[in-house]
Scaffold this motif. Sequence first.
Motif, PDB file in Angstrom:
ATOM      1  N   ARG A 150     -18.119 -44.817  17.517  1.00  0.00           N
ATOM      2  CA  ARG A 150     -18.995 -43.251  17.987  1.00  0.00           C
ATOM      3  C   ARG A 150     -20.016 -43.555  18.870  1.00  0.00           C
ATOM      4  NH1 ARG A 150     -20.660 -38.873  15.009  1.00  0.00           N
ATOM      5  NH2 ARG A 150     -22.027 -38.253  16.396  1.00  0.00           N
ATOM      6  N   LEU A 151     -20.926 -45.327  18.852  1.00  0.00           N
ATOM      7  CA  LEU A 151     -22.151 -45.438  19.563  1.00  0.00           C
ATOM      8  C   LEU A 151     -21.805 -45.503  21.247  1.00  0.00           C
ATOM      9  CD1 LEU A 151     -24.939 -46.547  20.229  1.00  0.00           C
ATOM     10  CD2 LEU A 151     -23.866 -48.870  19.352  1.00  0.00           C
ATOM     11  N   LEU A 152     -20.322 -46.280  21.052  1.00  0.00           N
ATOM     12  CA  LEU A 152     -20.220 -46.056  22.924  1.00  0.00           C
ATOM     13  C   LEU A 152     -19.678 -44.407  23.340  1.00  0.00           C
ATOM     14  CD1 LEU A 152     -16.469 -49.097  22.798  1.00  0.00           C
ATOM     15  CD2 LEU A 152     -19.422 -48.948  23.696  1.00  0.00           C
ATOM     16  N   ALA A 153     -18.911 -43.290  22.508  1.00  0.00           N
ATOM     17  CA  ALA A 153     -18.854 -41.709  23.259  1.00  0.00           C
ATOM     18  C   ALA A 153     -20.637 -41.687  23.062  1.00  0.00           C
ATOM     19  CB  ALA A 153     -17.845 -41.598  21.685  1.00  0.00           C
ATOM     20  N   ASP A 154     -21.105 -41.987  22.069  1.00  0.00           N
ATOM     21  CA  ASP A 154     -22.588 -41.191  22.292  1.00  0.00           C
ATOM     22  C   ASP A 154     -23.505 -41.522  23.701  1.00  0.00           C
ATOM     23  OD1 ASP A 154     -21.438 -39.150  20.523  1.00  0.00           O
ATOM     24  OD2 ASP A 154     -23.113 -40.731  18.895  1.00  0.00           O
ATOM     25  N   LEU A 155     -23.372 -42.736  23.844  1.00  0.00           N
ATOM     26  CA  LEU A 155     -24.040 -43.777  24.619  1.00  0.00           C
ATOM     27  C   LEU A 155     -23.405 -43.287  25.878  1.00  0.00           C
ATOM     28  CD1 LEU A 155     -24.197 -47.193  24.043  1.00  0.00           C
ATOM     29  CD2 LEU A 155     -25.965 -45.641  24.388  1.00  0.00           C
TER      30      LEU A 155
ATOM     31  N   ALA B 226     -32.452 -38.455  18.751  1.00  0.00           N
ATOM     32  CA  ALA B 226     -32.386 -37.127  18.950  1.00  0.00           C
ATOM     33  C   ALA B 226     -31.155 -36.661  19.177  1.00  0.00           C
ATOM     34  CB  ALA B 226     -33.144 -36.883  20.465  1.00  0.00           C
ATOM     35  N   MET B 227     -30.029 -37.211  19.014  1.00  0.00           N
ATOM     36  CA  MET B 227     -28.752 -35.879  19.105  1.00  0.00           C
ATOM     37  C   MET B 227     -28.427 -35.494  17.927  1.00  0.00           C
ATOM     38  SD  MET B 227     -25.999 -38.779  20.844  1.00  0.00           S
ATOM     39  CE  MET B 227     -24.971 -37.723  21.229  1.00  0.00           C
ATOM     40  N   ASP B 228     -28.317 -34.170  18.048  1.00  0.00           N
ATOM     41  CA  ASP B 228     -27.649 -33.529  16.578  1.00  0.00           C
ATOM     42  C   ASP B 228     -26.245 -33.899  15.446  1.00  0.00           C
ATOM     43  OD1 ASP B 228     -29.714 -32.007  16.715  1.00  0.00           O
ATOM     44  OD2 ASP B 228     -28.978 -30.715  18.202  1.00  0.00           O
ATOM     45  N   ASP B 229     -26.323 -33.744  14.702  1.00  0.00           N
ATOM     46  CA  ASP B 229     -24.554 -34.571  14.296  1.00  0.00           C
ATOM     47  C   ASP B 229     -24.453 -35.671  14.201  1.00  0.00           C
ATOM     48  OD1 ASP B 229     -22.615 -34.174  12.232  1.00  0.00           O
ATOM     49  OD2 ASP B 229     -21.372 -33.658  13.879  1.00  0.00           O
ATOM     50  N   ALA B 230     -25.419 -36.665  14.353  1.00  0.00           N
ATOM     51  CA  ALA B 230     -25.046 -38.176  14.806  1.00  0.00           C
ATOM     52  C   ALA B 230     -26.017 -39.007  13.728  1.00  0.00           C
ATOM     53  CB  ALA B 230     -25.265 -38.578  16.454  1.00  0.00           C
ATOM     54  N   PRO B 231     -25.450 -39.831  13.556  1.00  0.00           N
ATOM     55  CA  PRO B 231     -25.493 -41.046  12.814  1.00  0.00           C
ATOM     56  C   PRO B 231     -27.246 -41.792  12.540  1.00  0.00           C
ATOM     57  CG  PRO B 231     -24.134 -41.962  13.521  1.00  0.00           C
ATOM     58  CD  PRO B 231     -24.352 -40.981  14.026  1.00  0.00           C
ATOM     59  N   TRP B 232     -27.537 -41.741  14.162  1.00  0.00           N
ATOM     60  CA  TRP B 232     -28.556 -42.386  14.771  1.00  0.00           C
ATOM     61  C   TRP B 232     -30.177 -42.718  14.415  1.00  0.00           C
ATOM     62  CZ3 TRP B 232     -24.929 -45.692  15.419  1.00  0.00           C
ATOM     63  CH2 TRP B 232     -23.582 -44.972  16.575  1.00  0.00           C
TER      64      TRP B 232
END
Length: 426
Positions: free
Chosen positions: A282-287, A308-314
């Motif tokens: 998930r981190l790689l895809a969001d990056l 700041a991403m919506d629907d993300a766990p970060w």
Amino acid sequence: MTDSTAPVTPPAEDGATLLDDIERHHRRFNVFPSEAAYVAVVLWGAHTHLMDAFEATPRLAFLSPEPGSGKTRALEIIETLAPRPMTTVDISPSALFRSVSAEASRPTILFDEIDTVFGAAASGNEELRGLINAGYRRTGGIFRSVRDGENHVVQKFPVYAALALAGLGDLPDTIMSRSIVIRMRRRAPNEKVDHFRQRTNEPEGHALRDRLAAWADTVREQIDGAWPEMPDGVTDRPADVWEPLLAVADAAGGHWPARARAACIELVNAAKANDKGSVGIRLLADLRTVFDGAERLTSVTVIERLTAMDDAPWADLDGRPLNTRALSRMLGEYVTAANQPIRPRNIKIGTAVAKGYYASDLADAWLRYCPPNPETPATNATSATAQVRALFPVAAEVAVAATDPHPGATGQAPTSAALASLTTTG
């Protein structure tokens, strides 16, 4: 003149007609979410009568976000059709091991309320998960130390067995990857089914079960060792999962081979769409989304954009937001095209230097772990940026990432404003 006392040989069972009858039986009592689900459930039930003809047995998982979605009823209908069904809502690893290790009396395991075993409130149950996974393949087994006279020897016990599960939420990734997943939902007001009454409806299922067992004996030799043709794009684990079901469909004939392959494509694609993957993937895809074609980004900018991403766990990882140290640790598990751990590097900002990441370092991990990017490349940036935007369709381009120089400079620490504004220049 014929001998009226001679035994009459019953006509051979037509496989397609039999599977049609079994599908009608399911439809009487359950509303599945799609035609593909009916096909998969019917073929899975048939495969339980032919276990020794296959190298693996897919798990059948009825999952839903809420109770009252027909999961238990689905298991009840399967129970009337499968050989030696063993229904449970709670079983210890040792009890399950002893139940399936005797091949001659091997049951079909129907495990309801599986969320109490692997759900968020459960304790993990790693031993039971390992047993379920080992039983997926015919060659799988569990090793135990047993007494042999005065000595102890290591002995392998078979644990190969068909398994259907029902529960709320999802299952552990290792079980999900071995499963055909049916996403159940509550019936709408206009969706009507018959009420299942064990006293009258169970014998009807048993009659179908007996017909299925007799038909299985007639096609066992045909199915044993068969290599059914897979639909385009279905490979690796999904192909292993669907191979027994397609083999059954081919043996039945009629419209079942075509329906089985259509169901295979639909449910495999649905599983991919619902695959949340690991936190690392998930981190790689969001990056990849955060970079959006940029050649390099500072760690501060990466963190700001991720959180700041919506629907993300970060923004909330175990009660705290992702920080640069955790980001570095997580990315360090993956490597660049040069087979070096992904690490933050120096990025020059005027006379100052900040830590950050280069798209060229992430390129190989994006290629290997992230789904294809549908975007069309339209950039005049560096070759590394082109790899990111097009998801590196040419393997040779990935090697270019390894040639990107590592800039290094010393100077005054950059301001927060400068760090946040840095994108593709520096």
